[in-house]
Design a protein around this motif. Structure first.
Motif, mmCIF file in Angstrom:
data_model
loop_
_atom_site.group_PDB
_atom_site.id
_atom_site.type_symbol
_atom_site.label_atom_id
_atom_site.label_comp_id
_atom_site.label_asym_id
_atom_site.label_seq_id
_atom_site.Cartn_x
_atom_site.Cartn_y
_atom_site.Cartn_z
ATOM 1 N N GLY B 262 42.039 -1.283 9.404
ATOM 2 C CA GLY B 262 42.132 -1.133 10.826
ATOM 3 C C GLY B 262 42.971 -0.178 10.732
ATOM 4 N N ASN B 263 43.593 -0.075 9.783
ATOM 5 C CA ASN B 263 45.308 0.912 10.007
ATOM 6 C C ASN B 263 44.850 1.594 9.479
ATOM 7 N N SER B 264 43.610 2.099 9.032
ATOM 8 C CA SER B 264 43.392 3.222 8.508
ATOM 9 C C SER B 264 42.053 3.797 9.202
ATOM 10 N N THR B 265 42.217 5.585 9.463
ATOM 11 C CA THR B 265 40.625 5.947 10.278
ATOM 12 C C THR B 265 38.984 6.250 9.451
ATOM 13 N N PRO B 266 38.307 5.133 10.392
ATOM 14 C CA PRO B 266 36.798 5.602 9.705
ATOM 15 C C PRO B 266 36.492 6.854 9.567
ATOM 16 N N LEU B 267 35.492 6.647 8.734
ATOM 17 C CA LEU B 267 34.504 7.897 8.089
ATOM 18 C C LEU B 267 33.636 8.027 9.421
ATOM 19 N N SER B 268 34.160 9.103 10.465
ATOM 20 C CA SER B 268 33.259 9.153 12.034
ATOM 21 C C SER B 268 32.738 10.566 11.590
ATOM 22 N N ASP B 269 31.343 10.765 12.430
ATOM 23 C CA ASP B 269 30.960 11.355 13.251
ATOM 24 C C ASP B 269 31.284 12.157 14.923
ATOM 25 N N GLY B 270 31.443 13.325 14.886
ATOM 26 C CA GLY B 270 31.984 14.234 16.280
ATOM 27 C C GLY B 270 32.102 15.525 16.404
ATOM 28 N N ALA B 271 32.009 16.386 16.871
ATOM 29 C CA ALA B 271 32.843 17.707 18.052
ATOM 30 C C ALA B 271 33.626 17.552 18.654
ATOM 31 N N SER B 272 34.138 18.747 18.840
ATOM 32 C CA SER B 272 34.903 18.374 20.409
ATOM 33 C C SER B 272 35.189 20.106 20.680
ATOM 34 N N ALA B 273 35.510 20.927 21.612
ATOM 35 C CA ALA B 273 35.648 21.668 21.863
ATOM 36 C C ALA B 273 36.426 21.814 22.907
ATOM 37 N N VAL B 274 37.162 23.137 23.480
ATOM 38 C CA VAL B 274 38.538 23.618 23.757
ATOM 39 C C VAL B 274 38.132 25.209 24.965
ATOM 40 N N LEU B 275 38.423 25.464 26.137
ATOM 41 C CA LEU B 275 38.334 26.488 26.211
ATOM 42 C C LEU B 275 39.920 27.074 26.585
ATOM 43 N N LEU B 276 39.664 27.981 26.144
ATOM 44 C CA LEU B 276 41.198 28.733 26.258
ATOM 45 C C LEU B 276 40.996 29.801 27.109
ATOM 46 N N ALA B 277 41.725 30.718 27.379
ATOM 47 C CA ALA B 277 42.093 32.016 28.845
ATOM 48 C C ALA B 277 43.460 32.298 28.796
ATOM 49 N N SER B 278 42.796 33.577 29.010
ATOM 50 C CA SER B 278 44.495 34.156 29.915
ATOM 51 C C SER B 278 44.902 33.529 31.183
ATOM 52 N N ALA B 279 45.878 33.537 31.421
ATOM 53 C CA ALA B 279 45.722 33.315 33.160
ATOM 54 C C ALA B 279 44.911 34.143 34.051
ATOM 55 N N ASP B 280 44.969 35.721 34.065
ATOM 56 C CA ASP B 280 43.537 36.143 34.750
ATOM 57 C C ASP B 280 42.668 35.565 34.494
ATOM 58 N N TRP B 281 41.899 35.347 33.575
ATOM 59 C CA TRP B 281 40.762 35.086 33.454
ATOM 60 C C TRP B 281 40.172 33.754 33.895
ATOM 61 N N ALA B 282 41.666 33.168 34.066
ATOM 62 C CA ALA B 282 41.474 31.859 34.684
ATOM 63 C C ALA B 282 40.996 31.842 36.027
ATOM 64 N N ALA B 283 41.886 32.370 36.296
ATOM 65 C CA ALA B 283 42.147 33.261 37.900
ATOM 66 C C ALA B 283 40.993 33.911 38.156
ATOM 67 N N GLN B 284 40.449 34.258 37.781
ATOM 68 C CA GLN B 284 39.206 34.933 38.218
ATOM 69 C C GLN B 284 37.699 33.952 38.175
ATOM 70 N N HIS B 285 38.102 32.991 37.310
ATOM 71 C CA HIS B 285 37.391 32.217 37.024
ATOM 72 C C HIS B 285 37.074 31.076 38.043
ATOM 73 N N ASN B 286 38.402 30.687 38.686
ATOM 74 C CA ASN B 286 38.802 29.813 39.016
ATOM 75 C C ASN B 286 38.784 28.336 38.554
ATOM 76 N N LEU B 287 39.534 28.344 37.737
ATOM 77 C CA LEU B 287 39.450 27.742 36.878
ATOM 78 C C LEU B 287 41.332 26.857 36.669
ATOM 79 N N PRO B 288 41.291 25.717 36.972
ATOM 80 C CA PRO B 288 42.610 25.583 37.123
ATOM 81 C C PRO B 288 43.404 25.827 35.094
ATOM 82 N N VAL B 289 44.355 25.974 35.372
ATOM 83 C CA VAL B 289 45.277 26.135 34.493
ATOM 84 C C VAL B 289 45.758 25.137 33.830
ATOM 85 N N GLN B 290 45.453 23.956 32.600
ATOM 86 C CA GLN B 290 45.804 22.140 32.655
ATOM 87 C C GLN B 290 47.070 22.740 31.760
ATOM 88 N N ALA B 291 47.413 23.330 31.119
ATOM 89 C CA ALA B 291 48.773 23.513 30.146
ATOM 90 C C ALA B 291 48.565 24.957 29.377
#
Lengths: 245, 431, 447
Positions: B262-291
């Motif tokens: 319970g207090n150890s993580t189990p073996l798992s399957d999965g995937a994740s992705a993050v989109l990063l950019a310059s503030a300029d690119w984000a503005a050109q693509h109308n994507l708000p910067v989260q952090a």
């Protein structure tokens, strides 16, 4: 949907395991029904020596993995072919009571004649470029692909399983299933297929396994022109087109 | 070359729900999962056919045939096939390390946009042939004559046919990660109760976050799973207390064994992705910067010769990062400390509160001090979500970026421990 | 392509059987493909002293339609357009009969009969009002008499609204209106200044941003695809649990996926944040998401009642209010809500569903002035029998009956609903507000 079976099929053909079925997958789901029809006494030809010479399938919309589908298989009319007579096997998939996917496989019975002495049904379905275009990929087709595809498709035709059984039917060696070649070609277009489309292929020269073949996909008319050629030589194994519908 | 360094923006992320090993994703390969995750990211941000600067991703458990895993996944995805990609591997730090790599290139103006990702399948793990068989096969390959081939084959013994399944163990110590963590837990006197409390909080926080719709813009279902499979919203101290310890049972008299399934993580399957950019690119693509990803640090410890616990490297990385940025440990609104084991999180926090450790090991004048525990893993972490090794970093970065966006201000600290005695840590700031 | 019975009737044997038994013979409907001419053949443009002659001739000519003023019996027409704005008496109706009656025999397959009149409600005398209202019954009857996929519709044009007519004219003549028949649509002056023609009638939604709820499958996916084809950027919204399919739809139509529960308090905010944050604007809101939980009313528990009303009606009300309060919807904005013929006629076992869908009609009519206030419109579409998974769940016999009891003798396709929504979404459709357009092939139910 049996995800294990789907995963096995996807591995053998080269597809990704995702939320929608590979475009050729309903064909293997329908295989038992197709076989039952083709071995029925009312089927116009004996199955031995019947050659799969073409398949045209249309994906009207993506088929979600988690939804049930209704399959119908029917036999079309017999028509003449310049090397005998041909018959069409039509498979339909319905979801939401509309056709979501359909496929027509054409089988040739060499030397047979069409009823009523119908005239020869003209030309070969698709003609390929000569010389073949620059290959997009080289496929090294392993010797066991026939057995592996047989296992996931249920199509245990002896001409695909082993050189000896294939020779018994007059082939120089075991040959790859046409539908595997087609599936492998479509898997190569992963992520590059339109929303709804028709894939029309002609199976030409049998692909003897193991073998190294050249695959080519050339963008055309918002779709693709496909071909699989031997390592050397200009007689194609498969020629086809993908077009949006 | 442009001279000024700029901040790299985090625009959001996507992951598939994490599954327990041999669960719904048992038949999915790393490439299947990574492709699906990229496609979900593309759909969320409207990147169809877009050529992003690069995609950096990796997997810890990787088949040798997947030498170009990320690029293969990009080719199969809805991203432009003209998008370059490469693989990264730094054990459980992979996911965060890819984000740091992409962010650094953006900061240095080498990139305008990029995707950092990670994937792991413990179900579809690579299986290697044993060393004996491998040697025979190599020799067979080198053999030029039938006689030489026969000679090579003659050396084959039935025992050589036993496959080698990758183990969750350290090559140099032969101990599993859990055994290592168990001895650290004993060393820092981490109680069973404290571990179970952290575990329960992880499940409750994650469940509440799902219920509030927090993950609607972070998770895309896959193969019929729409929430993390390991999540037990009804976890209680009673149910956790019933579990038998699985690690540390051979330490001392065995009464000090506190780590359970319970207090150890189990073996798992999965995937994740993050989109990063310059503030300029984000503005050109109308994507708000989260952090913004402000800074990062990695550290490693000598766990082999007993000087430090295997998973304690973040305890060293964080003070270095704080010092460089002129921050105190208390200057954060959120703490995302990867829960490899509940005891790992608690041992790290205990070390920072310990004057002797901070003086002798970290060379500080006094302890870093305690953190406000209400700011720790507020929307759950690996104990509840599961831990597909290389996918955890992306999960945490996207989660924290969204937390900061919702808050509208503030700063968050990420701390991830990794095999090999390593730690990867980073600071995110609200846009 | 969708219908085995229809396919059977098209075969030589089937044709004989259906003819002998007097069974209906559904036609293959003409549907729209971008780039093709508005009509596959010439049109007859007739009038009885109407006021629209010039504007109709100019518009149709510009649209490339071959126009004829008279029917000499030598050619087949793809459309009959009758300007009945001058019909003000019983005698005028006789004149109309004299022209249309013979011409109807020369209407080709999937032919279009479009009658234009002044609204009966603005008549100044009983005779005028009677003559105008008579057209209503006439057109609805002709819709039932037409064969081979033909449709008949009536458009009332308020005086001064002539400039707002073009998008409606094009819709009814084209293959986009394949399954819309026996309808009366009113073009008003409400927004005529804004009913600007698009630069390209094949991409009338260029530059517009749309959100479609329930976009992961069926009709919603068809709407997303259609809006995208017409040039809009589409935000595809659906429940988080539908995310995987939603991502697939978004990637196919080149839009974006928004996982949102429309019944949540933050739904309007999430939608506006996504659309305005990403694309700077929100022009078109298509409320397509809906559920059914069928049960006889006497046996229906509270949860079953509430869930259907919450998703099908309350969510739309709250999202609309949220978007209007925050001034997200501005000039040329469009809300299109999905109603249903069940909401018009009622349906046994569907009291909850029918109530929610009737509620939509009330919402649309009452909200029309609010939208007009910001220069926008709100309308509803009411699909009849559309081939979807909702209808696929019906028992076979019920489904077969439901499918055939309309003037076109077949079920509609999701694209038919989508095309109607795309028409209402156009900036050029500013003259249509507060209306309910049925996409039902003139279903007997709710007629």
């Amino acid at each position: 949907m049996d995800v294990d079976r789907l995963a096995d099929y996807s591995r053998v053909c080269g597809y990704r395991l995702g939320s929608t079925l590979p475009p050729t997958y309903p064909h293997v789901l329908a295989f038992p029904q197709q076989l039952a029809l083709m071995t029925d006494p009312a089927f116009p030809f004996g199955t031995a020596g019947l050659v799969h010479i073409g398949n045209a399938l249309t994906v009207h919309r993506p088929l979600p993995v988690d939804r049930s589908l209704a399959l119908t298989v029917s036999v079309g009319p017999v028509s003449a072919h310049h090397r005998g007579a041909q018959v069409e096997l039509v498979t339909e998939v319905r979801q939401d009571d509309t056709i979501a996917w359909e496929s027509t496989s054409t089988y040739l019975s060499r030397g047979a004649s069409a009823p009523g002495g119908a005239t020869v049904a003209g030309k070969e379905p698709v003609d390929g470029p000569t010389p073949p275009p620059m290959p997009t990929a080289t496929w090294r087709v392993p010797a066991d692909i026939g057995r592996r595809y047989a296992k996931v498709s249920g199509d245990f035709n002896p001409i695909h399983l082993h050189p000896l059984t294939a020779r018994a039917f007059g082939f120089p060696g075991a040959i790859a299933h046409g539908m595997w070649v087609k599936a492998h070609a479509l898997a190569a277009l992963e992520g590059r297929l339109p929303e709804s489309y028709r894939v029309d292929v002609a199976f030409r020269k049998p692909l003897t396994i193991p073998g190294t073949v050249r695959f080519s996909a050339v963008a055309a008319d918002r779709g693709w022109d496909l071909g699989v050629w031997p390592g050397s030589g200009e007689r194609a194994h498969l020629l086809g087109t993908v077009r949006p519908t | 070359m442009a001279s000024t360094v700029r901040r790299a923006a985090i625009l959001g992320g996507n992951r598939i729900p994490f599954a327990r090993t041999n669960g719904p994703y048992a038949r999915a390969s790393n490439q299947d999962m990574l492709t699906a995750t990229l496609d979900g990211l593309v759909a969320r941000f409207g990147l169809q056919g877009e050529r992003v600067g690069e995609v950096a991703a990796g997997a810890v458990l990787k088949h040798s045939r997947d030498y170009n895993l990320t690029r293969e996944a990009v080719l199969g995805s809805a991203l432009s096939p003209w998008t370059p990609a490469y693989d990264v591997q730094q054990a459980c730090g992979t996911g965060l390390e890819t984000a740091i790599l992409v962010a650094n290139k953006i900061a240095l103006r080498q990139l305008e946009s990029g995707v950092a990702a990670g994937v792991d399948s413990a179900s579809d793990a690579p299986i290697a042939v044993g060393e004996d068989l491998r040697q025979v096969l190599l020799e067979l390959n080198r053999a030029r004559s039938p006689k030489a081939r026969l000679a090579a084959l003659a050396r084959l013994r039935p025992s050589a046919l036993r496959p080698e399944i990758p183990r969750n163990g350290e090559p140099r110590t032969g101990l599993s990660m859990g055994e290592h963590a168990a001895s650290t837990a004993v060393q820092w006197q981490i109680s069973r109760e404290a571990q179970d409390e952290l575990t329960m909080a992880s499940h409750r926080h994650l469940a509440a976050a799902y219920d509030s719709g927090f993950f609607d813009e972070l998770v895309t279902p896959y193969l019929g799973l729409s929430r993390d499979q390991n999540l037990r919203p009804d976890s209680s101290m009673e149910s956790l207390a019933r579990l038998k310890p699985v690690f540390g049972t051979r330490l001392g008299d065995g009464t000090q064994a506190t780590m359970t399934a319970g207090n150890s993580t189990p073996l798992s399957d999965g995937a994740s992705a993050v989109l990063l950019a310059s503030a300029d690119w984000a503005a050109q693509h109308n994507l708000p910067v989260q952090a913004y990803l402000v800074d990062a640090e990695t550290a490693a410890v000598d766990y082999v010769h007993g000087e430090e616990g295997l998973l304690m490297a973040p305890a060293y990385a964080v003070p270095r990062l704080l010092a460089r940025n002129g921050l105190a440990l208390q200057d954060f609104d959120f703490y995302e400390i990867h829960e490899a084991f509940a005891s790992t999180v608690l041992a790290t926090l205990a070390a920072w509160e310990d004057p002797e450790f901070c003086k002798q090991r970290l060379g500080l004048d006094g302890p870093l001090g305690a953190i406000d525990r209400d700011r720790l893993n507020v929307n759950g972490s690996s104990l509840a979500a599961g831990h597909p090794f290389a996918a955890t970093g992306g999960r945490i970065v996207a989660t924290l970026a969204r937390l900061l966006k919702e808050k509208g201000s503030g700063r968050g600290l990420i701390s991830i421990c990794a095999a090999g005695g390593q730690g990867v840590v980073a600071i995110l700031e609200a846009a | 392509m969708s219908d085995r019975y229809r396919d059977l009737t098209l075969s030589p044997v089937g044709r004989r059987v259906t003819k002998t038994l007097g069974l209906p013979r559904p036609a293959v409907l003409r549907r729209y493909t971008p780039g093709e001419p508005l009509l596959p053949g010439p049109a007859l443009l007739a009038s009885s002293g109407g006021a629209l002659g010039e504007v109709l001739a100019r518009t149709l000519d510009a649209a490339g339609v071959e126009l004829h003023a008279a029917d000499d019996g030598t050619r087949e027409f793809a459309a009959l357009v009758f300007d009945a704005t001058g019909v003000e008496s019983v005698a005028d109706l006789a004149e109309l009969h004299a022209t249309l009656s013979p011409a109807l025999r020369h209407l080709g397959p999937s032919g279009r009969l479009l009658v234009l009149s002044r609204p009966a409600g603005t008549a100044t005398s009983a005779a005028v009002g009677a003559a105008r209202q008579a057209l209503d019954g006439l057109v609805r009857s002709l819709a039932k008499e037409l064969r081979a996929g033909g449709t008949a519709n009536l458009v009332t044009v308020e005086e001064g609204a002539e400039q707002a007519l073009e998008s409606t004219l094009r819709f009814f003549l084209s293959g986009r209106s394949a399954f819309v028949s026996g309808q009366v649509v009113a073009v008003t002056t409400a927004d005529r200044d804004r009913a600007a023609a698009p630069e390209d009638w094949d991409r009338p939604l260029t530059g517009r941003v749309a959100v479609v709820t329930g976009a992961a499958q069926g009709i919603g996916a068809a709407i997303a695809s259609c809006l995208s084809r017409d040039g809009a950027h589409v935000v595809c919204a659906d429940l988080p649990a539908q995310g995987e399919r939603l991502a697939g739809v978004a990637n196919q139509v080149g839009g974006t996926a928004l996982q949102v529960d429309i019944t949540s308090d933050r739904a309007a905010q999430r939608i506006s944040e996504h659309a305005v944050g990403r694309h700077g604007r929100l022009d078109i809101v298509v409320h397509n998401a809906g559920i059914t939980r069928d049960r006889l009313f006497a046996n229906m528990d509270d949860a079953t009642w509430r869930s259907v009303l919450a998703v099908n009606l309350d969510a739309q009300l709250r999202i609309n209010a949220g978007l209007l309060d925050e001034h997200i919807l501005g000039a040329d904005s469009r809300i299109i809500a999905a109603s249903s013929t069940s909401g018009i006629a009622g349906n046994r076992g569907q009291a909850n569903y029918a109530a929610s869908k009737a509620g939509i009609i009330g919402m649309v009519r009452t909200s029309a002035p609010d939208l007009a206030g910001v220069g926008g419109t709100i309308n509803a579409v009411a699909p009849g029998f559309i081939e979807t998974e909702m209808t696929a769940a019906m028992p076979f016999a019920v489904r077969e009956v439901a499918r055939r009891i309309n003037s076109l003798k077949q079920g509609g396709l999701p694209v038919d609903v989508a095309e109607t929504i795309c028409w209402l979404s156009q900036a050029a459709s500013g003259g249509l507000n507060g209306q309910v357009v049925r996409v039902c092939g003139q279903n007997l139910v709710g007629a």
